[in-house]
Scaffold this motif. Structure first.
Motif, short mmCIF file in Angstrom:
data_model
loop_
_atom_site.label_atom_id
_atom_site.label_comp_id
_atom_site.label_asym_id
_atom_site.label_seq_id
_atom_site.Cartn_x
_atom_site.Cartn_y
_atom_site.Cartn_z
N ARG A 71 0.84 -1.20 0.00
CA ARG A 71 0.00 0.00 0.00
C ARG A 71 0.88 1.24 0.00
NH1 ARG A 71 -4.43 -1.19 -1.97
NH2 ARG A 71 -4.97 -3.27 -1.34
N CYS A 72 0.60 2.16 -0.89
CA CYS A 72 1.34 3.41 -0.95
C CYS A 72 1.06 4.23 0.31
CB CYS A 72 0.91 4.19 -2.19
SG CYS A 72 1.73 5.79 -2.33
N PRO A 73 2.10 4.80 0.93
CA PRO A 73 1.86 5.59 2.14
C PRO A 73 1.10 6.89 1.89
CG PRO A 73 4.21 5.49 1.63
CD PRO A 73 3.52 4.66 0.61
N HIS A 74 0.90 7.28 0.64
CA HIS A 74 0.15 8.51 0.35
C HIS A 74 -1.35 8.24 0.54
CE1 HIS A 74 -1.41 11.63 -2.70
NE2 HIS A 74 -1.20 12.22 -1.55
N LEU A 75 -1.97 7.56 -0.40
CA LEU A 75 -3.42 7.31 -0.29
C LEU A 75 -3.78 5.84 -0.42
CD1 LEU A 75 -4.85 10.36 -2.28
CD2 LEU A 75 -4.71 10.07 0.19
N GLY A 76 -2.78 4.98 -0.37
CA GLY A 76 -3.07 3.55 -0.28
C GLY A 76 -3.20 2.80 -1.58
N CYS A 77 -2.81 3.38 -2.71
CA CYS A 77 -2.87 2.63 -3.97
C CYS A 77 -1.89 1.47 -3.92
CB CYS A 77 -2.52 3.53 -5.15
SG CYS A 77 -3.80 4.72 -5.53
N LYS A 78 -2.16 0.48 -4.74
CA LYS A 78 -1.31 -0.71 -4.77
C LYS A 78 -0.07 -0.42 -5.62
CE LYS A 78 -3.33 -4.72 -4.46
NZ LYS A 78 -4.03 -5.96 -4.76
N VAL A 89 7.00 1.84 -7.75
CA VAL A 89 6.31 3.02 -8.25
C VAL A 89 4.82 2.93 -7.94
CG1 VAL A 89 5.80 4.35 -10.34
CG2 VAL A 89 7.98 3.18 -10.12
N CYS A 90 4.26 4.07 -7.57
CA CYS A 90 2.81 4.12 -7.34
C CYS A 90 2.12 4.55 -8.64
CB CYS A 90 2.48 5.11 -6.23
SG CYS A 90 0.70 5.23 -5.93
N PRO A 91 1.15 3.78 -9.12
CA PRO A 91 0.47 4.13 -10.37
C PRO A 91 -0.48 5.33 -10.24
CG PRO A 91 -0.55 2.21 -9.41
CD PRO A 91 0.63 2.54 -8.55
N CYS A 92 -0.85 5.69 -9.02
CA CYS A 92 -1.85 6.75 -8.84
C CYS A 92 -1.26 8.15 -8.97
CB CYS A 92 -2.54 6.59 -7.49
SG CYS A 92 -3.50 5.07 -7.38
N HIS A 93 -0.21 8.45 -8.21
CA HIS A 93 0.36 9.81 -8.24
C HIS A 93 1.86 9.78 -8.41
CE1 HIS A 93 -3.30 9.88 -5.58
NE2 HIS A 93 -3.66 10.68 -6.57
N GLN A 94 2.36 8.66 -8.88
CA GLN A 94 3.77 8.52 -9.31
C GLN A 94 4.81 8.68 -8.20
OE1 GLN A 94 3.82 7.32 -12.38
NE2 GLN A 94 1.61 7.66 -12.30
N SER A 95 4.48 8.39 -6.97
CA SER A 95 5.54 8.37 -5.95
C SER A 95 6.49 7.22 -6.28
CB SER A 95 4.94 8.16 -4.55
OG SER A 95 4.37 9.36 -4.08
N LYS A 96 7.76 7.42 -5.95
CA LYS A 96 8.77 6.41 -6.25
C LYS A 96 9.55 6.08 -4.98
CE LYS A 96 9.12 7.94 -10.99
NZ LYS A 96 7.99 8.86 -10.88
N GLY A 106 7.62 12.33 -5.11
CA GLY A 106 6.16 12.21 -5.22
C GLY A 106 5.48 12.68 -3.95
N PRO A 107 4.16 12.60 -3.93
CA PRO A 107 3.41 13.13 -2.78
C PRO A 107 3.41 12.23 -1.54
CG PRO A 107 1.91 12.28 -4.44
CD PRO A 107 3.30 12.17 -5.02
N ALA A 108 3.94 11.01 -1.62
CA ALA A 108 3.87 10.10 -0.47
C ALA A 108 4.66 10.62 0.74
CB ALA A 108 4.35 8.71 -0.85
S1 FES Z 1 -1.50 7.02 -3.66
FE1 FES Z 1 0.54 6.67 -4.16
S2 FES Z 1 1.33 8.58 -4.61
FE2 FES Z 1 -0.71 8.94 -4.16
#
Ligand code: FES
Length: 129
Positions: A71-78, A89-96, A106-108
């Motif tokens: 789970r991405c620490p930003h908003l939880g995307c896989k 890499v997060c597919p939602c907001h491109q955190s790396k 990225g925003p995470a």
């Molecule tokens: S949910 Fe992963 S960067 Fe936003």
């Protein structure tokens, strides 16, 4: 304070205090038990760099393995793995993130959450909490 008032106060205090403790225990008991995933030795031998489980990421190191929540620490995307850049890499907001789980951009703004794993004789146990 009269004796009767004091006993009333003590009674209400006790009910509140022990009620609070009881609710705390109920909250503790209602937590789901950690889910354990087991990867056999033959599963582990197939891993070149990284394994993407449904809920976790397992990174193969020279000595042992690192395991993170997927789970991405930003908003939880896989999270996904970019094999060309060797980044998570997060597919939602491109955190790396690096393969050590360190936040890069990225925003995470946080590292990946580590999760416990134990290497055993028969394989590796990952404990999802
Ligand atoms: S949910 Fe992963 S960067 Fe936003």
């Amino acid at each position: 304070m009269k004796r009767r008032d004091f006993l009333k106060f003590l009674g209400f205090f006790s009910i509140g205090f022990f009620g609070f403790l009881g609710l705390q225990n109920l909250a503790y008991l209602s937590r789901p038990a950690p889910k354990k995933i087991f990867l056999s030795k033959s599963d582990l031998e197939k891993i070149k760099t990284l394994y993407l489980g449904e809920d976790f990421i397992l990174v193969k190191k020279e000595i042992g393995y690192l395991s993170f929540s997927r789970r991405c620490p930003h908003l939880g995307c896989k999270l996904n793995f970019d094999p060309e850049r060797e980044l998570i890499v997060c597919p939602c907001h491109q955190s790396k993130f690096t393969l050590q789980g360190k936040f890069l951009e990225g925003p995470a703004k946080k590292d990946l959450r580590k999760i416990p794993s134990k290497l055993k004789d028969e394989g590796l146990e990952v404990e999802l909490t």
